[in-house]
Scaffold this motif. Structure first.
Motif, PDB file in Angstrom:
ATOM      1  N   THR A   1      21.806  94.880  38.769  1.00 26.07           N
ATOM      2  CA  THR A   1      23.169  95.048  39.287  1.00 26.07           C
ATOM      3  C   THR A   1      23.273  96.216  40.256  1.00 26.07           C
ATOM      4  O   THR A   1      24.327  96.445  40.836  1.00 26.07           O
TER       5      THR A   1
ATOM      6  N   TRP B   1       5.945  89.874  37.494  1.00 28.05           N
ATOM      7  CA  TRP B   1       4.781  90.250  36.691  1.00 28.05           C
ATOM      8  C   TRP B   1       3.619  89.287  36.882  1.00 28.05           C
ATOM      9  O   TRP B   1       2.458  89.658  36.696  1.00 28.05           O
TER      10      TRP B   1
ATOM     11  N   GLU C   1      18.335  78.194  22.074  1.00 26.93           N
ATOM     12  CA  GLU C   1      19.359  77.693  21.168  1.00 26.93           C
ATOM     13  C   GLU C   1      20.256  76.687  21.899  1.00 26.93           C
ATOM     14  O   GLU C   1      20.542  75.609  21.373  1.00 26.93           O
ATOM     15  N   LEU C   2      20.685  77.026  23.098  1.00 22.30           N
ATOM     16  CA  LEU C   2      21.520  76.105  23.869  1.00 22.30           C
ATOM     17  C   LEU C   2      20.769  74.818  24.176  1.00 22.30           C
ATOM     18  O   LEU C   2      21.350  73.737  24.267  1.00 22.30           O
TER      19      LEU C   2
ATOM     20  N   ARG D   1       5.024  90.968  25.710  1.00 25.18           N
ATOM     21  CA  ARG D   1       5.733  91.652  26.795  1.00 25.18           C
ATOM     22  C   ARG D   1       5.654  90.839  28.083  1.00 25.18           C
ATOM     23  O   ARG D   1       4.598  90.299  28.417  1.00 25.18           O
TER      24      ARG D   1
ATOM     25  N   ARG E   1      19.311  86.470  35.746  1.00 27.59           N
ATOM     26  CA  ARG E   1      19.688  86.366  37.144  1.00 27.59           C
ATOM     27  C   ARG E   1      18.549  86.927  38.010  1.00 27.59           C
ATOM     28  O   ARG E   1      17.590  87.506  37.504  1.00 27.59           O
TER      29      ARG E   1
ATOM     30  N   GLN F   1       5.315  91.875  30.922  1.00 29.81           N
ATOM     31  CA  GLN F   1       4.269  92.431  31.787  1.00 29.81           C
ATOM     32  C   GLN F   1       2.897  91.816  31.534  1.00 29.81           C
ATOM     33  O   GLN F   1       2.053  91.773  32.413  1.00 29.81           O
TER      34      GLN F   1
ATOM     35  N   GLU G   1      32.127  76.545  37.178  1.00 29.13           N
ATOM     36  CA  GLU G   1      33.204  77.374  36.630  1.00 29.13           C
ATOM     37  C   GLU G   1      33.799  78.271  37.708  1.00 29.13           C
ATOM     38  O   GLU G   1      34.983  78.545  37.704  1.00 29.13           O
TER      39      GLU G   1
ATOM     40  N   SER H   1      23.338  99.248  39.382  1.00 29.93           N
ATOM     41  CA  SER H   1      24.086 100.374  38.829  1.00 29.93           C
ATOM     42  C   SER H   1      23.187 101.594  38.572  1.00 29.93           C
ATOM     43  O   SER H   1      23.645 102.721  38.696  1.00 29.93           O
TER      44      SER H   1
ATOM     45  N   LYS I   1      25.314  70.839  27.701  1.00 28.53           N
ATOM     46  CA  LYS I   1      24.120  70.435  28.451  1.00 28.53           C
ATOM     47  C   LYS I   1      24.494  69.388  29.491  1.00 28.53           C
ATOM     48  O   LYS I   1      25.397  68.591  29.281  1.00 28.53           O
TER      49      LYS I   1
END
Lengths: 297, 297, 297, 297, 297, 297
Positions: free
Chosen positions: C171, C79, C29-30, C57, C101, C59, C269, C173, C294
């Motif tokens: 991350t 993969w 979309e961007l 998928r 990322r 994979q 940024e 976590s 862009k």
């Protein structure tokens, strides 16, 4: 007396409940209005004390605008015509957003059925939510058939519950998913800003409509457009300018380094895919695309 | 020793859990911080190694900042006062976003009750979440009444479970929905950036606070403002400039076509509705509104 | 014949279903594509008649690109390698968005276990979704162990159901939440744009790939960057310019008031937090940060 | 020929989509049918090869039963009458479950309006989903008024969009919530099992209907009833029996200890609250209440 | 020593995560166990201190039972065979509940393809989650084909991503929804209670298994059965008894009124639809159907 | 006068909002009351015209019962004591359902902290929702500490925001999940039916309370019990009877086949697991377990 007068100085505006609602809310926000929908209330709050909003089904909007219960409202031209409502159409609000694009009312039958055109539907049962539009369409084609009001799920009715349907479609996906075949387009419709005839003739209301439309149409104009800034070597400027679309006059500003020129312009988002590679080929550098909120004037 | 020192070089920052949380997250994101809230953790992750975040209820924030458990935190001035906490207030973070606007703690009774002012509540039962604020308010008015801590749903308590309440309201909709009548405003509150007194006196922390606030306030300043670019015929420039709001100094750049001038400025979003029609009337063309992220300096 | 040719003039593009899907949709979309995912369909609709999309998928993507069922696709390099697929890698699409990322496949054991390095896993059971990558890794380290395919919830298997695991983490976590200890990084992976070898050699497809990548990479380049406009006193210009990052050549335009200069530039940024206070100190005023869509060329 | 005959030996049964659907599903399950609603299909699957189900709006059911598209269906008597459909009513299925209780179509106006009876509505606008029922009702009362079809949210229309409404209510809560005042009850309605007239005359179908109804009505009879078992001293039996409701003949069985008698009976659940204390007072012990699934015969 | 022994006196039981989980939970509850699934934990809590539960994918269950990591587990026979696991099968737990009914692994191709039998798949690509079962099936039929492991959405792969698939189906609805044609049934599968071979030979564990199975199978036996109580005139008893199914010996008790007999029995729920009308015809009255929880012995 | 009297003949009953609400609703339904919770209303509707319900937080219930605003209410004994409310306790409603089991208020500290008993908390900060209970507990142990009211998420406060907490736990899972260590149990609590002292002394209200409690306690008694029916050979009867729990006197009825006896009894659900195998061993056959709704007398 003045209190009474100032009371009269409010527009009662109908906003469409249902499929058009979310996009209408977005349109007003982009146009600079702060619109809140309190839960379980039919009276959205707007940050313009001269406007009073009320949520109404798109199907019923034109009826209430015609009666003067509302000064103006937003609804599809399909429902204006289905109701045969005598109202003043101020603007077409078609926009590249869900439910604000053109929709089509399609005459469709089951895939594999032997109906080839509307002529074959003589004496058959047609289910639809737009009984009047369908009858007018059949009259125009000289076909007599039984038109039944459908309370919903019209697209699953053929072939058992109806021989044909007239149903609305934005992307055609429900047509495909239900294995239907389209015979004809009965009507194309877009959202319109409609006004009561007396309201449209009142000078204060007329001016209010115009200013609202400037904002609404400014937001619609910005949708699907983007800004482009780029640096261009002075000698390449003509070759760059000749591929920039005519509609937005590019702003050309001088730079400190006088071998380069800064160009700033507005283009349709859908041409960017083709335009950017071309601009690079013709010497533009540091091309930055940025989003717009409104375009006016 | 250096390990100890580097440890001291972190701020412990309290972020408010609950109604302020979502907007606080948005504020930090707009300010350029990447803030992640791992599920079921009270320790949000921030991409600044000098800051350690912890989620704390707005009600308890000031207590922990005062104790020095936190160096700084964001909470409403209402809860700072309710706790009687001695903290340093660094900035008012009022912003045009949900829960960051001014809220009011209102003294209210049931519609139709005979209470006309706080004086009529002598000896009555008042339910509230802010017992201390309410008692101070009553003292100021010389009224003795029974103030009961309310665990929630305060607004439904009159007239059976309480004679009056002191409850918070951002838009007044819960007041209306529960048919209450407002007698008085006990306190107006906005979110504040508060710091522990010792932390505010520490040079490293002080400088850190200032830089954080530059970003947070830059993001708040940009909210509710937009950029406007337009082309103006040279001779119309004075008439255009005189209607542009004073606050943003317009940037005026020369264009290739020397009969036209490019004007770029920043205005409050809420004036755009009135400004755009006027600019068009005064000769501006190709007016483009674009969104801003931050305004500083 | 021309019909056949025109048929050949379409790319069949695999889009990854699952964790990469939402961000891939956002990326397109961007980049200026309008991508719709009809419910329950595996054939997303794209507004480029030369592209046909299919959801697959991550994979399995490389397998189908290698076979030529797809001309190109987006999937992680992990993969690609797990499948040992021979495909052409056109671009690394790493971007600062969730799941785009860098991710790491980590060799991990339970906290408190006595395993200190991969050497200690000799003869042990290792559960993983990437059996081939894990076997290759073990071979490289000269360790023989039993590698078992894990159908999911790999991170909860130690210590009962497995002695160690090789699992993916963006991350870290889930590593922490399950009290695991990382022994080593088996592979770092980012999303790649891969193509079938024959397709990459076909001139029409090659040019199509290049233009698509210009847009995709333009959108990725804009992510994490912002535009900065500011007014600078003429005499302060050098001091301001020397702190602006080198990568974006600043546009410097003259202003009506010739004591001031307008500077417009693009910066990452993440440096804004440090840059803005410095710019203010060096004399810049009216600094406005605005979003970009862009960056190309 | 036999193949054709066996094909004819199926009932096509309409089940109501919408508010009646969930309870209809429960009713069939309690009656011993296994009914599955595949997602996005209008053809529920039932474990009786002689029945073919189809989901149809309650509003349209009678029309399709009358036309013979369906052999039978379940819908409210309100919609049978609104459609003026000529169908055979086989049973009233009123049951103590949501949406299967009696509903009322109420003529209502805004609280505080001056309308006192239907006579005051002469010339006024009445919004309703049941235009025909409303017109018939007005005719009966000799009142001429404008009846407008309402696409929904009828209850919020007075006083702006309509002077009065005819709307349906099961518990009266939407009447109260919208501050309406009831002028009259236009119709009371319950769900009915209706059949096509030809189908009801066909011997095979007639027998099939009877057996289905035995099960459906057995399940309805058990709803709101419970079984009671208790031990009663022989000499207290008459005093216990005289308070047991007449409808279920109690089963009285001998026990090993011949001073005691076991009593087993069926009672309405709503009398249990009054009955149990009385039974204890009269000597019953070990009273056990247990649930029932069906009552027949 | 005794502490060690008492530790050994626990069963480690694998419960299937995924499609079988909800019904397994229900089965244990009906069997009289209180089973809690703490959020985000893989260790369900059960109110039997001699059992320790662990949630494991059905696909991996047999592997861990074979290894002795688990003493026993519940999984489909399909996954036992796919893993080639050497375990002891204690009971078939097929039951009339979702996912506990018989499922079929079907060899299917796209509707309209020219494949007529497995023989036609020579050299083709077959996608499946059960690679070993599929290879064994092909070997049995003497067909060589390429079997590819499918990570999911297998049913949408023909005809582009695979020529045929082997996929599982309980009701056949995904086969129909994806327009597939079934060539053959590769395997029928039901849930099984499997045990590790050593565990099954341990006397304490063996006895524990037997008592658990008595409860689980008692609950399964009650599912799909109901109790029937009725009063029968003495002279009609033989005619009533002859239509009662043989399996449940009816309990016949004397009543106070000696012309009547009370009959109590257990029948399959699915025969009730046919049985009730017959019982009424033969003189039974006050027939009450009631639910059962368990049937044993 | 009679009108006034009949008005007085209503109980105002408080039902607990929050964690106890769902189970309270279930309890009343099992007890034979039809209780409806209209959305967004604090006045549940009950099908007993002599009872008026109101939803109130468990924390505030006792206060309003003491003041006489309510005649009776359901809340935990913990909140009765925390409020120091003088009310009449009519019954303990502990039941084997979520939130109706015994809960414990635990004094807990972080795992790994050096606090071993309440004595070690001298001068420390203790966070809790039950400030008064905690202070009373500390007094009893002769410990002075700072007790801070916690607005929520108490369990995550140690060790940063508090040294210890007093928090409530039904299953202990939040204690484990937050790595806390329990020092002591401050209070065990169950739900109670409490009444205002004057109301409990009023004869009409007293009788009403008794009848309500008969139903509520009948439903609680049935929870966790089941009915068992079985056929036993006459000669095995003593061996079967000796293992049936004493509490339910078994009903023993004669059968047609006089070699067999029918036994019907009620047992605790949790003993069924042990009982059924034993009954089978001792000769019982056709054992049927069935659910109960209420047990009284």
């Amino acid at each position: 007396m003045s209190a009474r007068k100032s009371r009269a100085r409010r527009l009662r505006l109908g906003l469409p409940k249902g499929s058009l609602q979310a996009t209408t809310a977005k349109l007003f926000e982009l146009a600079g209005y702060n619109l809140r929908f309190p839960e379980r209330s039919y009276y959205p709050e707007i940050d313009d004390p001269e406007i009073e909003c009320i949520l109404i089904r798109a199907q019923e909007m034109a009826r209430y605008v015609e009666q003067g219960v509302l000064d103006a409202g937003i609804t599809g031209i399909d429902w204006v015509r289905e109701n045969g409502a005598k109202v003043h159409e101020l603007a077409d609000l078609a926009a590249p957003w869900p439910n604000y694009r053109t929709v089509r009312w399609l005459l469709a039958v089951k895939e594999g059925s032997h109906f080839k055109s509307v002529k074959d539907l003589r004496g058959k049962r047609i289910a639809t939510e737009v009984v009047n539009l369908t009858k007018a369409y059949l009259r125009k084609h000289g076909v007599r058939a039984e038109v039944e009001f459908s309370y919903g799920a019209t697209e699953v009715k053929p072939p058992i519950l109806a021989d044909a349907i007239v149903d609305v479609s934005e992307t055609g996906s429900s047509i495909r998913a239900n294995q239907l075949r389209v015979l004809d387009t009965v009507l194309e419709s877009t959202p319109r800003f409609i006004a009561n005839k007396d309201a449209a003739a009142d000078p204060w209301k007329k001016r209010k409509f115009e200013r609202m439309l400037l904002m609404l149409q400014g937001a619609i104009a910005a949708a699907g457009r983007v800004g482009l800034m780029m640096n261009v070597p002075k000698r390449s400027l003509p070759r760059v300018l000749e591929v920039l679309p005519a509609l937005g006059t590019p702003t050309i500003s001088a730079l400190a380094d006088d071998q380069w020129i800064a160009v700033n312009t507005v283009v349709a988002e859908k041409v960017v895919r083709e335009l950017l590679p071309t601009l690079v080929e013709r010497g533009a550098r540091g091309i930055v695309e940025y989003p717009l909120a409104k375009i006016v004037g």
